[in-house]
Each structure stands twice: as structure tokens, then as C-alpha cells.
Design a protein around this motif. Structure first.
Motif, PDB file in Angstrom:
ATOM      1  N   GLY A 154      -7.302  17.710   8.789  1.00 36.60           N
ATOM      2  CA  GLY A 154      -7.879  17.492   7.575  1.00 36.60           C
ATOM      3  C   GLY A 154      -7.192  16.646   6.783  1.00 36.60           C
ATOM      4  N   ILE A 155      -5.941  16.232   6.917  1.00 35.13           N
ATOM      5  CA  ILE A 155      -5.366  15.321   6.244  1.00 35.13           C
ATOM      6  C   ILE A 155      -5.758  13.948   6.194  1.00 35.13           C
ATOM      7  CG2 ILE A 155      -2.938  14.683   5.494  1.00 35.13           C
ATOM      8  CD1 ILE A 155      -3.249  17.489   5.105  1.00 35.13           C
ATOM      9  N   LEU A 156      -6.114  13.350   5.053  1.00 37.44           N
ATOM     10  CA  LEU A 156      -6.408  12.008   4.960  1.00 37.44           C
ATOM     11  C   LEU A 156      -5.250  11.166   4.551  1.00 37.44           C
ATOM     12  CD1 LEU A 156      -9.018  10.001   5.040  1.00 37.44           C
ATOM     13  CD2 LEU A 156      -8.996  10.226   2.380  1.00 37.44           C
ATOM     14  N   ASP A 157      -4.878  10.405   5.671  1.00 36.20           N
ATOM     15  CA  ASP A 157      -3.675   9.362   5.373  1.00 36.20           C
ATOM     16  C   ASP A 157      -4.337   7.913   4.770  1.00 36.20           C
ATOM     17  OD1 ASP A 157      -1.038  10.409   6.094  1.00 36.20           O
ATOM     18  OD2 ASP A 157      -1.938  10.656   7.901  1.00 36.20           O
ATOM     19  N   VAL A 158      -3.865   7.901   3.401  1.00 35.63           N
ATOM     20  CA  VAL A 158      -4.316   6.579   2.906  1.00 35.63           C
ATOM     21  C   VAL A 158      -3.140   5.690   2.739  1.00 35.63           C
ATOM     22  CG1 VAL A 158      -5.276   5.577   0.654  1.00 35.63           C
ATOM     23  CG2 VAL A 158      -6.142   7.704   1.538  1.00 35.63           C
ATOM     24  N   TYR A 159      -3.671   4.311   3.372  1.00 42.70           N
ATOM     25  CA  TYR A 159      -2.523   3.291   3.238  1.00 42.70           C
ATOM     26  C   TYR A 159      -2.789   2.365   2.151  1.00 42.70           C
ATOM     27  CZ  TYR A 159      -1.022   5.573   7.902  1.00 42.70           C
ATOM     28  OH  TYR A 159      -0.572   6.393   8.664  1.00 42.70           O
ATOM     29  N   TRP A 160      -1.702   2.035   1.452  1.00 46.60           N
ATOM     30  CA  TRP A 160      -1.886   1.049   0.499  1.00 46.60           C
ATOM     31  C   TRP A 160      -1.168  -0.239   1.152  1.00 46.60           C
ATOM     32  CZ3 TRP A 160      -4.985   2.347  -3.660  1.00 46.60           C
ATOM     33  CH2 TRP A 160      -4.869   3.666  -4.198  1.00 46.60           C
ATOM     34  N   GLY A 161      -1.773  -1.300   1.108  1.00 45.41           N
ATOM     35  CA  GLY A 161      -1.261  -2.405   1.580  1.00 45.41           C
ATOM     36  C   GLY A 161      -0.651  -3.522   0.762  1.00 45.41           C
ATOM     37  N   GLU A 162       0.302  -4.216   0.975  1.00 44.53           N
ATOM     38  CA  GLU A 162       0.947  -5.179   0.108  1.00 44.53           C
ATOM     39  C   GLU A 162       1.535  -6.306   1.079  1.00 44.53           C
ATOM     40  OE1 GLU A 162       1.384  -7.245  -3.202  1.00 44.53           O
ATOM     41  OE2 GLU A 162       0.792  -4.999  -3.188  1.00 44.53           O
ATOM     42  N   SER A 163       1.101  -7.404   0.524  1.00 40.62           N
ATOM     43  CA  SER A 163       1.876  -8.595   1.423  1.00 40.62           C
ATOM     44  C   SER A 163       2.652  -9.784   0.526  1.00 40.62           C
ATOM     45  CB  SER A 163       0.649  -9.363   2.441  1.00 40.62           C
ATOM     46  OG  SER A 163      -0.363  -9.868   1.316  1.00 40.62           O
ATOM     47  N   LYS A 164       3.646 -10.136   0.984  1.00 38.35           N
ATOM     48  CA  LYS A 164       4.194 -11.273   0.396  1.00 38.35           C
ATOM     49  C   LYS A 164       4.747 -12.274   1.351  1.00 38.35           C
ATOM     50  CE  LYS A 164       4.038  -9.006  -3.597  1.00 38.35           C
ATOM     51  NZ  LYS A 164       2.983  -9.656  -4.515  1.00 38.35           N
ATOM     52  N   LEU A 165       4.275 -13.564   1.138  1.00 42.02           N
ATOM     53  CA  LEU A 165       4.712 -14.885   2.103  1.00 42.02           C
ATOM     54  C   LEU A 165       5.451 -15.604   0.937  1.00 42.02           C
ATOM     55  CD1 LEU A 165       1.405 -15.773   3.814  1.00 42.02           C
ATOM     56  CD2 LEU A 165       3.369 -14.399   4.545  1.00 42.02           C
ATOM     57  N   TYR A 166       6.958 -15.554   1.076  1.00 49.29           N
ATOM     58  CA  TYR A 166       7.678 -16.449   0.243  1.00 49.29           C
ATOM     59  C   TYR A 166       8.861 -17.102   1.101  1.00 49.29           C
ATOM     60  CZ  TYR A 166       6.537 -13.566  -3.842  1.00 49.29           C
ATOM     61  OH  TYR A 166       5.851 -12.800  -4.951  1.00 49.29           O
ATOM     62  N   LYS A 167       9.358 -18.198   0.660  1.00 46.22           N
ATOM     63  CA  LYS A 167      10.478 -18.828   1.240  1.00 46.22           C
ATOM     64  C   LYS A 167      11.532 -17.916   1.587  1.00 46.22           C
ATOM     65  CE  LYS A 167      10.628 -23.392   1.280  1.00 46.22           C
ATOM     66  NZ  LYS A 167       9.546 -23.636   2.186  1.00 46.22           N
ATOM     67  N   SER A 168      12.135 -17.276   0.773  1.00 46.21           N
ATOM     68  CA  SER A 168      13.337 -16.499   0.554  1.00 46.21           C
ATOM     69  C   SER A 168      12.861 -15.221   0.941  1.00 46.21           C
ATOM     70  CB  SER A 168      14.101 -16.315  -0.902  1.00 46.21           C
ATOM     71  OG  SER A 168      14.685 -15.246  -0.781  1.00 46.21           O
ATOM     72  N   SER A 169      13.638 -14.483   2.171  1.00 44.61           N
ATOM     73  CA  SER A 169      13.614 -13.242   2.669  1.00 44.61           C
ATOM     74  C   SER A 169      13.768 -12.440   1.427  1.00 44.61           C
ATOM     75  CB  SER A 169      13.978 -12.990   4.021  1.00 44.61           C
ATOM     76  OG  SER A 169      15.551 -13.196   3.564  1.00 44.61           O
ATOM     77  N   SER A 170      14.827 -12.582   0.845  1.00 43.51           N
ATOM     78  CA  SER A 170      15.207 -11.680  -0.331  1.00 43.51           C
ATOM     79  C   SER A 170      14.293 -11.430  -1.230  1.00 43.51           C
ATOM     80  CB  SER A 170      16.617 -12.033  -0.719  1.00 43.51           C
ATOM     81  OG  SER A 170      16.878 -11.088  -1.952  1.00 43.51           O
ATOM     82  N   ASP A 171      13.695 -12.542  -1.812  1.00 49.15           N
ATOM     83  CA  ASP A 171      12.571 -12.484  -2.736  1.00 49.15           C
ATOM     84  C   ASP A 171      11.452 -11.905  -2.160  1.00 49.15           C
ATOM     85  OD1 ASP A 171      14.168 -13.812  -4.421  1.00 49.15           O
ATOM     86  OD2 ASP A 171      13.252 -15.989  -4.167  1.00 49.15           O
ATOM     87  N   ALA A 172      11.042 -12.027  -0.886  1.00 49.52           N
ATOM     88  CA  ALA A 172       9.771 -11.403  -0.407  1.00 49.52           C
ATOM     89  C   ALA A 172       9.836  -9.817  -0.355  1.00 49.52           C
ATOM     90  CB  ALA A 172       9.436 -12.018   1.071  1.00 49.52           C
ATOM     91  N   THR A 182      11.892  -7.941  -2.177  1.00 49.29           N
ATOM     92  CA  THR A 182      12.097  -7.444  -3.282  1.00 49.29           C
ATOM     93  C   THR A 182      10.888  -7.366  -4.006  1.00 49.29           C
ATOM     94  OG1 THR A 182      14.386  -8.167  -3.905  1.00 49.29           O
ATOM     95  CG2 THR A 182      12.970  -7.730  -5.818  1.00 49.29           C
ATOM     96  N   ASP A 183      10.093  -8.426  -3.890  1.00 44.79           N
ATOM     97  CA  ASP A 183       8.585  -8.395  -4.659  1.00 44.79           C
ATOM     98  C   ASP A 183       7.519  -7.668  -4.014  1.00 44.79           C
ATOM     99  OD1 ASP A 183       7.013  -9.147  -6.500  1.00 44.79           O
ATOM    100  OD2 ASP A 183       6.311 -11.061  -5.754  1.00 44.79           O
ATOM    101  N   CYS A 184       7.701  -7.605  -2.595  1.00 43.47           N
ATOM    102  CA  CYS A 184       6.825  -6.544  -1.988  1.00 43.47           C
ATOM    103  C   CYS A 184       6.969  -5.002  -2.507  1.00 43.47           C
ATOM    104  CB  CYS A 184       7.208  -6.526  -0.373  1.00 43.47           C
ATOM    105  SG  CYS A 184       5.760  -5.884   0.539  1.00 43.47           S
TER     106      CYS A 184
END
Length: 315
Positions: free
Chosen positions: A163-181, A183-185
């Protein structure tokens, strides 16, 4: 009189809403090492590299095509797709599907630098790899192709037989820098996953309640109870995350023909990416939240973004 569906039946009905054949897509994203749960957390990190063709070129164009083909599933509510199916069966004409495809493509922002290509890829991974159906076709709520939809990049869910509903919030980031991606994600998704994030979640949950992308009447009624603050089921919701972090990676590897030195270099890079995730989980107090993180290095983020836009016919 037949009895109402049991909880397990609702779980099967929801899982049955997943669309598409993963065999048409996942061969383009080769998994590197096995999915890894970070120590002391509930976060699973997956690393995928683009497949390489016989000439040694990463399959950017084929991936862009697969992403563009998902535009209708991503953007158009199931009810409108079902209307097109009914029209096809009644008239043998595909004109309604052509109209929906055109509308889906027109929803994408008419500007460079948009993150909606990443949202498409995350949608594909959530539905076809994780088996999580979309609850809200958020792009269909856009009032103009020149504006972005605020909030999370996607809302998906699974329903357990407990009976538990697992809700998934999605977030995507495509950046040149992995660190920036990274962090922002995590800066973007953390407010949706925090224990005190009710106000951040509220807007998207109202959108889910009013625009639930579910056709089956009994299933829709059952799910809506989880978003009703006066219902006991409101206490049986667990918040989860799904993150896509894409970034530039030089000297792009062919996973089918790695030399020992390159393999070691890649393993070291993957360890750094996992460590980067771990630091941000600690920073945002998310170590006990279930999160699936997809690390997807690409030869050139801008080139992938432009290829997707070209496939969508967006100038």
C-alpha cells in the motif's frame, strides 16, 4: 457483485502503464560497471556511456532519434493518445496521431540551452529501465513553446503491495562540466525530497491531482487518495528521486575494446562521480532518501542537445 480490486491489483495496473520497448533504446547506452548503492545511503548510481558504431563514432545521432521518438509519450496525456487509437480503429486514419506528434514537438522551447532534451532522456530511463510510469504529462500544461515548465522534471510512481506509493521526482541536467551538473541537479531536486519540503512539493502535487495521467477509473480513484490530505492513504506516500546528470567527457571510450590503462582511468572517473554524488547527498541531508542517479558522460553535451532539437524539428 464483483469485489473491488485488491492492493496488489492496483500495483499491477500502475506498472502496466509503462510504455515502450526498452530493447529499442537501451542498447544505445551501455552500462559501465554494475549499479552501485553508495555506502550509508539509499542512492543507487548507474553509469552509462554511449554505444560506439563500427566506425568508432559514439551513437549521438541514434540516441537523439530515440529521444525524439519519445516526445509524444512524454508530452501527451494518455487520454488523448487513447482517443487517437479509437479514431484509428474507427476510421483507419492515422491523422490524429500525426496531429499529436506535431503538438508534442511544438511544445519544446524554441531556444538553445534548454534542458528539455535531458528531460526526454530521463523520461525514457524512468519508464523503460526503472519501470516507473509517468503520473503527470507536465509538458502538456505549457501555455507557450517559449516558456519552460517550472517545478520538477517529471513525476513517476510505483505502488507496492503493502500500500505504499513511491513517488519519484525527476531532475535532469546536461552541462559541459560534471561538477556544475551534479551541483545544480541536487540543488534543484533537494527541496522536493527534504523532510520539510511539503510547500515545494505542493504545486506539483496539485498538478498531479488535477491532471493525473491515468485512464483506468478505479486506479485513478485509488491513486488520488494518496494526494488527498483528508485520506488515511496520504500517510502512505514515500518521496524518492531520479536524477540524470549528463556532461562532457573527452577521449570518449569504446566499452567493447578498452585497453587496461583506459579501463583504469574510467574506473577512477566513475569513483570520482560517485564521490561527487555522495558529497551532495550529505550536503542536502538526503542520505536516507531513495534516489536513482544516472551518470551519462557524452562526447559533447551541446552536440547532443542540438541533435535532439534537429530530430524534433525545433529551429
Amino acid at each position: 457483485m464483483s469485489s473491488a480490486p485488491v492492493e496488489g491489483s492496483f500495483s499491477d495496473l500502475l506498472a502496466g502503464l509503462v510504455r515502450g520497448d526498452p530493447n529499442e533504446f537501451l542498447h544505445l547506452l551501455k552500462e559501465y560497471e554494475i549499479p552501485t548503492t553508495l555506502d550509508g545511503t539509499r542512492t543507487v548510481v548507474r553509469t552509462h556511456f554511449l554505444a560506439v558504431d563500427a566506425g568508432g563514432a559514439p551513437a549521438v545521432d541514434l540516441l537523439a532519434s530515440a529521444m525524439a521518438r519519445a516526445a509524444m509519450d512524454f508530452c501527451i496525456p494518455r487520454a488523448r493518445v487513447e482517443e487517437a487509437v479509437e479514431y484509428l480503429q474507427r476510421t483507419r486514419s492515422t491523422s490524429h496521431f500525426s496531429r499529436l506528434e506535431q503538438q508534442a514537438r511544438e511544445l519544446f522551447v524554441d531556444a538553445d540551452g534548454t534542458g528539455e532534451g535531458g528531460e526526454l532522456l530521463l523520461f525514457l530511463l524512468m519508464e523503460r529501465l526503472l519501470g516507473l510510469p509517468q503520473l503527470l504529462a507536465k509538458m502538456s500544461l505549457k501555455t507557450s513553446s517559449n516558456v519552460h515548465v517550472h517545478g520538477s522534471d517529471g513525476v513517476h510512481a510505483s505502488l507496492g503491495e503493502d500500500g505504499i506509493l513511491d513517488v519519484y521526482w525527476g531532475e535532469s541536467k546536461l552541462y559541459k562540466s560534471s561538477s556544475d551538473a551534479f551541483t545544480d541537479c541536487f540543488d534543484s531536486i533537494a527541496p522536493f525530497l527534504a523532510a520539510d519540503g511539503a510547500e515545494t512539493r505542493k504545486r506539483d502535487l496539485l498538478l498531479v491531482r488535477d491532471n493525473l495521467n491515468v485512464q483506468h477509473a478505479d486506479l485513478a480513484s485509488h491513486l488520488l487518495e494518496y494526494f488527498d490530505e483528508s485520506s488515511p492513504r496520504r500517510l502512505k506516500v514515500r518521496w524518492n528521486g531520479a536524477c540524470l546528470v549528463g556532461f562532457d567527457h573527452g577521449d570518449y571510450p569504446n566499452l567493447d575494446s578498452l585497453e587496461a590503462a583506459q579501463s583504469k582511468q574510467l574506473s577512477n572517473a566513475v569513483q570520482r562521480w560517485r564521490a561527487a554524488v555522495g558529497r551532495r547527498l550529505t550536503q542536502h541531508n538526503l542520505v536516507q532518501v531513495g534516489i536513482d542517479v544516472f551518470c551519462i558522460p557524452v562526447p559533447d553535451v551541446d552536440a547532443l542537445r542540438k541533435a535532439v532539437r534537429a530530430k524534433l524539428g525545433v529551429s
